[in-house]
Write a protein that holds these residues in place. Structure first.
Motif, PDB file in Angstrom:
ATOM      1  N   LEU A  87     -10.194   3.626   2.729  1.00 29.89           N
ATOM      2  CA  LEU A  87      -8.833   3.763   2.211  1.00 29.89           C
ATOM      3  C   LEU A  87      -7.834   3.401   3.290  1.00 29.89           C
ATOM      4  N   PHE A  88      -6.929   2.488   2.977  1.00 25.47           N
ATOM      5  CA  PHE A  88      -5.922   2.084   3.950  1.00 25.47           C
ATOM      6  C   PHE A  88      -4.756   3.052   4.010  1.00 25.47           C
ATOM      7  N   THR A  89      -4.346   3.558   2.835  1.00 22.31           N
ATOM      8  CA  THR A  89      -3.070   4.272   2.785  1.00 22.31           C
ATOM      9  C   THR A  89      -3.162   5.753   3.092  1.00 22.31           C
ATOM     10  N   PRO A 127      -4.001  -9.208  -0.269  1.00 26.67           N
ATOM     11  CA  PRO A 127      -4.195  -9.758  -1.606  1.00 26.67           C
ATOM     12  C   PRO A 127      -3.649  -8.851  -2.719  1.00 26.67           C
ATOM     13  N   HIS A 128      -3.090  -7.715  -2.387  1.00 24.11           N
ATOM     14  CA  HIS A 128      -2.575  -6.827  -3.446  1.00 24.11           C
ATOM     15  C   HIS A 128      -1.202  -7.377  -3.828  1.00 24.11           C
ATOM     16  N   LEU A 165       4.142  -2.719  -4.426  1.00 28.29           N
ATOM     17  CA  LEU A 165       2.985  -1.906  -4.823  1.00 28.29           C
ATOM     18  C   LEU A 165       3.400  -0.503  -5.241  1.00 28.29           C
ATOM     19  N   ALA A 207     -12.676  -1.815  -9.172  1.00 26.67           N
ATOM     20  CA  ALA A 207     -12.345  -2.597 -10.366  1.00 26.67           C
ATOM     21  C   ALA A 207     -10.971  -3.218 -10.221  1.00 26.67           C
ATOM     22  N   LYS A 249      -3.972   1.364  -7.674  1.00 26.10           N
ATOM     23  CA  LYS A 249      -2.908   0.566  -7.060  1.00 26.10           C
ATOM     24  C   LYS A 249      -2.384  -0.448  -8.070  1.00 26.10           C
ATOM     25  N   TYR A 294       6.877  -0.057  -3.292  1.00 24.81           N
ATOM     26  CA  TYR A 294       7.121  -0.371  -1.880  1.00 24.81           C
ATOM     27  C   TYR A 294       6.549  -1.741  -1.542  1.00 24.81           C
ATOM     28  N   CYS A 317     -13.280  -6.144   2.993  1.00 23.61           N
ATOM     29  CA  CYS A 317     -11.954  -5.916   3.571  1.00 23.61           C
ATOM     30  C   CYS A 317     -11.700  -4.423   3.771  1.00 23.61           C
ATOM     31  N   HIS A 318     -12.046  -3.612   2.784  1.00 23.66           N
ATOM     32  CA  HIS A 318     -11.775  -2.173   2.897  1.00 23.66           C
ATOM     33  C   HIS A 318     -12.634  -1.478   3.941  1.00 23.66           C
ATOM     34  N   GLY A 353     -13.776  -9.947   0.086  1.00 26.68           N
ATOM     35  CA  GLY A 353     -13.701  -9.197  -1.164  1.00 26.68           C
ATOM     36  C   GLY A 353     -13.408  -7.735  -0.910  1.00 26.68           C
ATOM     37  N   CYS A 354     -13.379  -6.956  -1.990  1.00 23.07           N
ATOM     38  CA  CYS A 354     -12.950  -5.553  -1.900  1.00 23.07           C
ATOM     39  C   CYS A 354     -13.672  -4.810  -0.776  1.00 23.07           C
TER      40      CYS A 354
HETATM   41  C1  HEC Z   1      -8.192  -8.855   2.436  1.00 24.44           C
HETATM   42  C2  HEC Z   1      -8.208  -7.428   2.352  1.00 24.44           C
HETATM   43  C3  HEC Z   1      -8.339  -6.718   1.006  1.00 24.44           C
HETATM   44  C4  HEC Z   1      -9.091  -7.058  -0.082  1.00 24.44           C
HETATM   45  C5  HEC Z   1      -9.976  -8.265  -0.280  1.00 24.44           C
HETATM   46  C6  HEC Z   1      -8.906  -6.001  -1.050  1.00 24.44           C
HETATM   47  N1  HEC Z   1      -8.055  -5.052  -0.574  1.00 24.44           N
HETATM   48 FE1  HEC Z   1      -7.498  -3.324  -1.521  1.00 24.44          FE
HETATM   49  N2  HEC Z   1      -6.224  -2.905   0.000  1.00 24.44           N
HETATM   50  C7  HEC Z   1      -6.018  -3.685   1.130  1.00 24.44           C
HETATM   51  C8  HEC Z   1      -4.918  -3.130   1.912  1.00 24.44           C
HETATM   52  C9  HEC Z   1      -4.385  -3.685   3.214  1.00 24.44           C
HETATM   53  C10 HEC Z   1      -4.459  -1.994   1.192  1.00 24.44           C
HETATM   54  C11 HEC Z   1      -3.272  -1.096   1.535  1.00 24.44           C
HETATM   55  C12 HEC Z   1      -2.058  -1.649   0.814  1.00 24.44           C
HETATM   56  C13 HEC Z   1      -0.842  -0.757   0.892  1.00 24.44           C
HETATM   57  O1  HEC Z   1      -0.097  -0.877   1.854  1.00 24.44           O
HETATM   58  O2  HEC Z   1      -0.620   0.022  -0.025  1.00 24.44           O
HETATM   59  C14 HEC Z   1      -5.318  -1.878   0.023  1.00 24.44           C
HETATM   60  C15 HEC Z   1      -5.236  -0.847  -0.893  1.00 24.44           C
HETATM   61  C16 HEC Z   1      -6.051  -0.689  -1.991  1.00 24.44           C
HETATM   62  C17 HEC Z   1      -6.087   0.477  -2.851  1.00 24.44           C
HETATM   63  C18 HEC Z   1      -5.311   1.769  -2.625  1.00 24.44           C
HETATM   64  C19 HEC Z   1      -6.165   2.671  -1.712  1.00 24.44           C
HETATM   65  C20 HEC Z   1      -6.071   2.288  -0.252  1.00 24.44           C
HETATM   66  O3  HEC Z   1      -7.008   1.690   0.297  1.00 24.44           O
HETATM   67  O4  HEC Z   1      -5.043   2.573   0.350  1.00 24.44           O
HETATM   68  C21 HEC Z   1      -6.996   0.224  -3.832  1.00 24.44           C
HETATM   69  C22 HEC Z   1      -7.386   1.150  -4.971  1.00 24.44           C
HETATM   70  C23 HEC Z   1      -7.544  -1.094  -3.586  1.00 24.44           C
HETATM   71  N3  HEC Z   1      -6.963  -1.620  -2.451  1.00 24.44           N
HETATM   72  C24 HEC Z   1      -8.500  -1.693  -4.365  1.00 24.44           C
HETATM   73  C25 HEC Z   1      -9.044  -2.955  -4.109  1.00 24.44           C
HETATM   74  C26 HEC Z   1      -9.976  -3.644  -4.986  1.00 24.44           C
HETATM   75  C27 HEC Z   1     -10.539  -3.064  -6.279  1.00 24.44           C
HETATM   76  C28 HEC Z   1     -10.247  -4.849  -4.416  1.00 24.44           C
HETATM   77  C29 HEC Z   1     -11.126  -5.977  -4.918  1.00 24.44           C
HETATM   78  C30 HEC Z   1     -10.887  -6.444  -6.276  1.00 24.44           C
HETATM   79  C31 HEC Z   1      -9.493  -4.909  -3.173  1.00 24.44           C
HETATM   80  N4  HEC Z   1      -8.776  -3.749  -3.027  1.00 24.44           N
HETATM   81  C32 HEC Z   1      -9.521  -5.982  -2.295  1.00 24.44           C
HETATM   82  C33 HEC Z   1      -6.747  -4.782   1.490  1.00 24.44           C
HETATM   83  C34 HEC Z   1      -7.656  -5.446   0.675  1.00 24.44           C
END
Ligand code: HEC
Length: 182
Positions: free
Chosen positions: A174-176, A64-65, A69, A132, A88, A59, A164-165, A160-161
């Motif tokens: 968790l966003f989703t 930054p993903h 996805l 990771a 992811k 989808y 942002c999360h 960073g992870c």
């Molecule tokens: C600037 C914001 C941002 C950063 C930095 C970021 N993420 Fe995310 N991440 C998101 C968003 C927004 C989603 C939902 C994406 C989608 O629509 O599936 C997401 C989804 C995910 C998910 C699926 C679970 C969920 O939250 O829905 C994982 C696992 C994940 N990220 C891991 C990481 C990791 C590991 C890092 C660092 C290496 C990271 N992310 C950095 C914004 C971010």
């Protein structure tokens, strides 16, 4: 005339400080990397990583993903601890379509980002998530400072992870979904 003795002492202290800093770094240490390897193995065992891994319908994503996805929710047992595992797959480059990914996933996979819920006390500030970012071959991606992205990634930093999360709805990082067991 005592400097000959003092110098090794000072150097020794310096080396000890470096080792300590390495052990205390929130992410990218050898321990984090070894743990990330075990998480990757658990993903391979469940056929969620590597050649012929289970696939879903990709989808539209956003930085930054990837631009496309796939997300999987499961659980895994690492070192005797069972926790939630969220995977992811991040596809690119810009302009990539669902069809491109379905036709040739391996040509478009940019990275695999993972969250694994570790044991109580691992990172109580952030609900004990282990973070990771793998490259498609299971090795770890690095940040611009050459630190491997595994562990409490970018804990305490503005971006960073974790940073942002923190803003994910439901306060569970968790966003989703809001339906992963705490
Ligand atoms: C600037 C914001 C941002 C950063 C930095 C970021 N993420 Fe995310 N991440 C998101 C968003 C927004 C989603 C939902 C994406 C989608 O629509 O599936 C997401 C989804 C995910 C998910 C699926 C679970 C969920 O939250 O829905 C994982 C696992 C994940 N990220 C891991 C990481 C990791 C590991 C890092 C660092 C290496 C990271 N992310 C950095 C914004 C971010």
């Amino acid at each position: 005339m005592t400097w000959k003795f003092a110098a090794p002492l000072v150097l020794g202290t310096f080396a000890a400080t470096i080792t300590m800093a390495q052990d205390m770094a929130p992410f990218g240490t050898d321990k984090d990397v070894a743990y990330a390897d075990r998480v990757w193995e658990a993903m391979m065992d469940q056929n969620l990583a590597g050649d012929g891994a289970i696939r879903s319908f990709p989808y539209d994503g956003l930085e930054p993903h990837g631009l496309m996805l796939e997300t999987f929710y499961t659980s895994a047992t690492i070192d005797g601890h069972e926790g939630a595992l969220v995977i992811k797959r991040n596809y690119g480059p810009e302009g990539v379509t669902a069809d491109d990914v379905l036709m040739a996933p391996e040509d478009h996979l940019g990275a695999v980002t993972v969250m694994f819920k570790r044991e109580e006390g691992y990172d109580s500030d952030n609900q004990n998530w282990f973070w990771a970012k793998y490259l498609p071959d299971g090795s770890l991606d690095k940040n611009p400072k050459d630190m491997r992205l595994a562990g409490r990634v970018a804990k305490g930093m503005d971006a960073g992870c974790i940073a942002c999360h923190t803003s994910a709805p439901g306060g569970d990082y968790l966003f989703t979904t809001d339906h992963i067991p705490k």
